[in-house]
Scaffold this motif. Structure first.
Motif, mmCIF file in Angstrom:
data_model
loop_
_atom_site.group_PDB
_atom_site.id
_atom_site.type_symbol
_atom_site.label_atom_id
_atom_site.label_comp_id
_atom_site.label_asym_id
_atom_site.label_seq_id
_atom_site.Cartn_x
_atom_site.Cartn_y
_atom_site.Cartn_z
ATOM 1 N N LEU A 178 22.360 -6.467 71.809
ATOM 2 C CA LEU A 178 22.744 -5.788 73.038
ATOM 3 C C LEU A 178 24.200 -6.061 73.398
ATOM 4 N N GLU A 179 24.696 -7.220 73.020
ATOM 5 C CA GLU A 179 26.101 -7.534 73.246
ATOM 6 C C GLU A 179 27.022 -6.611 72.451
ATOM 7 N N ALA A 180 26.502 -6.055 71.352
ATOM 8 C CA ALA A 180 27.306 -5.165 70.508
ATOM 9 C C ALA A 180 27.471 -3.777 71.108
ATOM 10 N N LEU A 181 26.710 -3.467 72.145
ATOM 11 C CA LEU A 181 26.804 -2.158 72.786
ATOM 12 C C LEU A 181 28.036 -2.072 73.685
ATOM 13 N N PRO A 182 28.596 -0.872 73.850
ATOM 14 C CA PRO A 182 29.655 -0.695 74.855
ATOM 15 C C PRO A 182 29.131 -1.090 76.231
ATOM 16 N N ASP A 183 30.024 -1.552 77.098
ATOM 17 C CA ASP A 183 29.614 -2.078 78.400
ATOM 18 C C ASP A 183 28.697 -1.128 79.170
ATOM 19 N N LYS A 184 29.070 0.141 79.245
ATOM 20 C CA LYS A 184 28.293 1.096 80.021
ATOM 21 C C LYS A 184 26.883 1.238 79.465
ATOM 22 N N ASP A 185 26.774 1.367 78.125
ATOM 23 C CA ASP A 185 25.464 1.510 77.492
ATOM 24 C C ASP A 185 24.638 0.245 77.666
ATOM 25 N N ARG A 186 25.303 -0.906 77.532
ATOM 26 C CA ARG A 186 24.579 -2.178 77.644
ATOM 27 C C ARG A 186 24.028 -2.372 79.050
ATOM 28 N N GLN A 187 24.849 -2.122 80.056
ATOM 29 C CA GLN A 187 24.392 -2.310 81.425
ATOM 30 C C GLN A 187 23.245 -1.367 81.776
ATOM 31 N N HIS A 188 23.330 -0.131 81.298
ATOM 32 C CA HIS A 188 22.245 0.819 81.550
ATOM 33 C C HIS A 188 20.964 0.359 80.866
ATOM 34 N N PHE A 189 21.084 -0.090 79.616
ATOM 35 C CA PHE A 189 19.901 -0.531 78.876
ATOM 36 C C PHE A 189 19.283 -1.755 79.531
ATOM 37 N N LEU A 190 20.114 -2.704 79.928
ATOM 38 C CA LEU A 190 19.608 -3.929 80.541
ATOM 39 C C LEU A 190 18.870 -3.658 81.846
ATOM 40 N N SER A 191 19.256 -2.591 82.539
ATOM 41 C CA SER A 191 18.586 -2.261 83.795
ATOM 42 C C SER A 191 17.122 -1.882 83.579
ATOM 43 N N GLY A 192 16.779 -1.497 82.355
ATOM 44 C CA GLY A 192 15.396 -1.142 82.041
ATOM 45 C C GLY A 192 14.617 -2.265 81.386
ATOM 46 N N CYS A 193 15.272 -3.418 81.224
ATOM 47 C CA CYS A 193 14.619 -4.570 80.585
ATOM 48 C C CYS A 193 14.048 -5.522 81.627
ATOM 49 N N GLU A 194 12.984 -6.180 81.237
ATOM 50 C CA GLU A 194 12.345 -7.177 82.088
ATOM 51 C C GLU A 194 12.526 -8.561 81.468
ATOM 52 N N PRO A 195 13.148 -9.509 82.188
ATOM 53 C CA PRO A 195 13.249 -10.870 81.660
ATOM 54 C C PRO A 195 11.859 -11.511 81.599
ATOM 55 N N VAL A 196 11.518 -12.097 80.461
ATOM 56 C CA VAL A 196 10.227 -12.760 80.304
ATOM 57 C C VAL A 196 10.436 -14.110 79.635
ATOM 58 N N THR A 197 9.462 -14.975 79.819
ATOM 59 C CA THR A 197 9.449 -16.260 79.128
ATOM 60 C C THR A 197 8.301 -16.240 78.133
ATOM 61 N N LEU A 198 8.627 -16.382 76.865
ATOM 62 C CA LEU A 198 7.617 -16.332 75.808
ATOM 63 C C LEU A 198 7.093 -17.739 75.530
ATOM 64 N N ALA A 199 5.781 -17.851 75.389
ATOM 65 C CA ALA A 199 5.138 -19.144 75.149
ATOM 66 C C ALA A 199 4.917 -19.362 73.658
ATOM 67 N N PHE A 200 4.989 -20.604 73.235
ATOM 68 C CA PHE A 200 4.737 -20.938 71.834
ATOM 69 C C PHE A 200 3.345 -20.443 71.416
ATOM 70 N N GLY A 201 3.288 -19.754 70.276
ATOM 71 C CA GLY A 201 2.024 -19.257 69.761
ATOM 72 C C GLY A 201 1.610 -17.907 70.312
#
Length: 236
Positions: free
Chosen positions: A14-37
Motif C-alpha cells: 500500500l505504501e507503493a501506491l500514489p498518495d491519493k490512491d493509498r488514502q482512498h484505499f485505506l479509508s475502506g480498510c479496517e484495522p484488525v489484530t490477528l491472533a496466533f493460529g
C-alpha cells in the motif's frame, strides 16, 4: 549483529501506491489484530476478506496430498497480502492461510476490494507486479525444496520470519518447523543444533533468538537473497 528494521506504519504494498490512491484505499480498510493460529483462508472456500499485514505474518500452506502433511509455500508479512487470487478474478482460495505471527493488519471485504481494483489503475499495477513476484518465489521455493539441504533451508526460513516479525526473537517448535519445511522432525533438530553450535541462533523450548544475522545469511541458501532481489526489483 544487525538489528531488523522497525515495523512500518502500514503495509509496503500500500505504501507503493500514489498518495491519493493509498488514502482512498485505506479509508475502506479496517484495522484488525490477528491472533496466533487464526485461520484466514481454506482451500476451496470463498475468499471473504483480503488482509494486508502490518505487524503480523501469515503462513500459506498447501492442501494435504494423499493424507500426508501439507507444505508451506509462502510467508506473508508487511511486504504482501492474503487474498491475491481476487486480483486475477478468482474468488476461491487455493491455499490454507494461518496466522503464524500475531499482530496488526488491515482488512477489507472481498467485494469492496474487487470494486476498488476496478476503479484504481495504480492499485492494479502494484498488485500485478506483486503477483509476478509471488509466482517467482513459488518457483524458487520448489527448486529450494528439491535441491538444498535442510540446514540451508532452515536458515532461509528463520531469516524470512525475522524479516516479517521485526524482532530477533520468535516462537517456532521443531514439530512446526518440520511441518513448514516438509521434512522429518529429526532433520530439523539436527539442522537447528548445527546452527546453534555455530552461534548463529539460540534455541530453547521453541523460542528462537537470532544471534548472528550476518552469519545466518551466509548459512542460508541463495534463495533468500534471490527472493529479496526479485521483490526489490519489481516493487521498489
Amino acid at each position: 549483529m544487525r538489528s531488523p528494521k522497525p515495523a512500518p506504519a502500514t503495509n509496503r504494498l500500500l505504501e507503493a501506491l500514489p498518495d491519493k490512491d493509498r488514502q482512498h484505499f485505506l479509508s475502506g480498510c479496517e484495522p484488525v489484530t490477528l491472533a496466533f493460529g487464526e485461520v484466514l483462508a481454506e482451500p476451496g472456500e470463498p475468499i471473504r476478506h483480503v488482509y494486508f499485514p502490518t505487524e503480523s505474518f501469515i503462513s500459506l500452506t498447501t492442501k494435504p496430498i494423499d493424507d500426508c502433511a501439507s507444505l508451506e509455500v509462502g510467508l506473508v508479512g508487511d511486504e504482501g497480502m492474503v487474498g491475491s487470487p481476487l486480483v486475477l478474478g478468482v474468488n476461491v482460495s487455493l491455499l490454507h492461510a494461518v496466522v503464524q505471527g500475531a499482530g496488526s493488519a488491515l482488512r477489507m471485504d472481498a467485494a469492496l476490494f474487487c470494486r476498488e481494483l476496478e476503479k484504481s489503475r495504480a492499485l492494479r499495477c502494484v498488485l500485478k507486479r506483486y503477483l509476478h513476484v509471488v509466482m517467482g518465489q513459488l518457483a524458487q521455493n520448489a527448486a529450494c525444496t528439491r535441491f538444498h539441504v535442510v540446514e540451508e533451508r532452515l536458515a532461509r526460513w528463520l531469516l524470512m520470519t525475522q524479516d516479517r516479525a521485526h524482532s530477533n526473537q520468535f516462537h517456532a517448535t521443531h514439530e512446526f518447523l518440520a511441518y513448514m519445511l516438509g521434512v522429518r522432525r529429526v532433520g530439523v533438530t539436527k539442522a537447528a543444533t548445527a546452527l546453534q553450535h555455530r552461534n548463529l541462533i539460540s534455541y530453547s523450548r521453541g523460542n528462537v533468538t537470532i544471534v548472528d544475522r550476518s552469519g545466518l545469511e551466509a548459512a542460508a541458501c541463495g534463495c533468500y537473497a534471490t527472493d529479496n532481489a526479485t521483490y526489490a526489483k519489481m516493487m521498489c
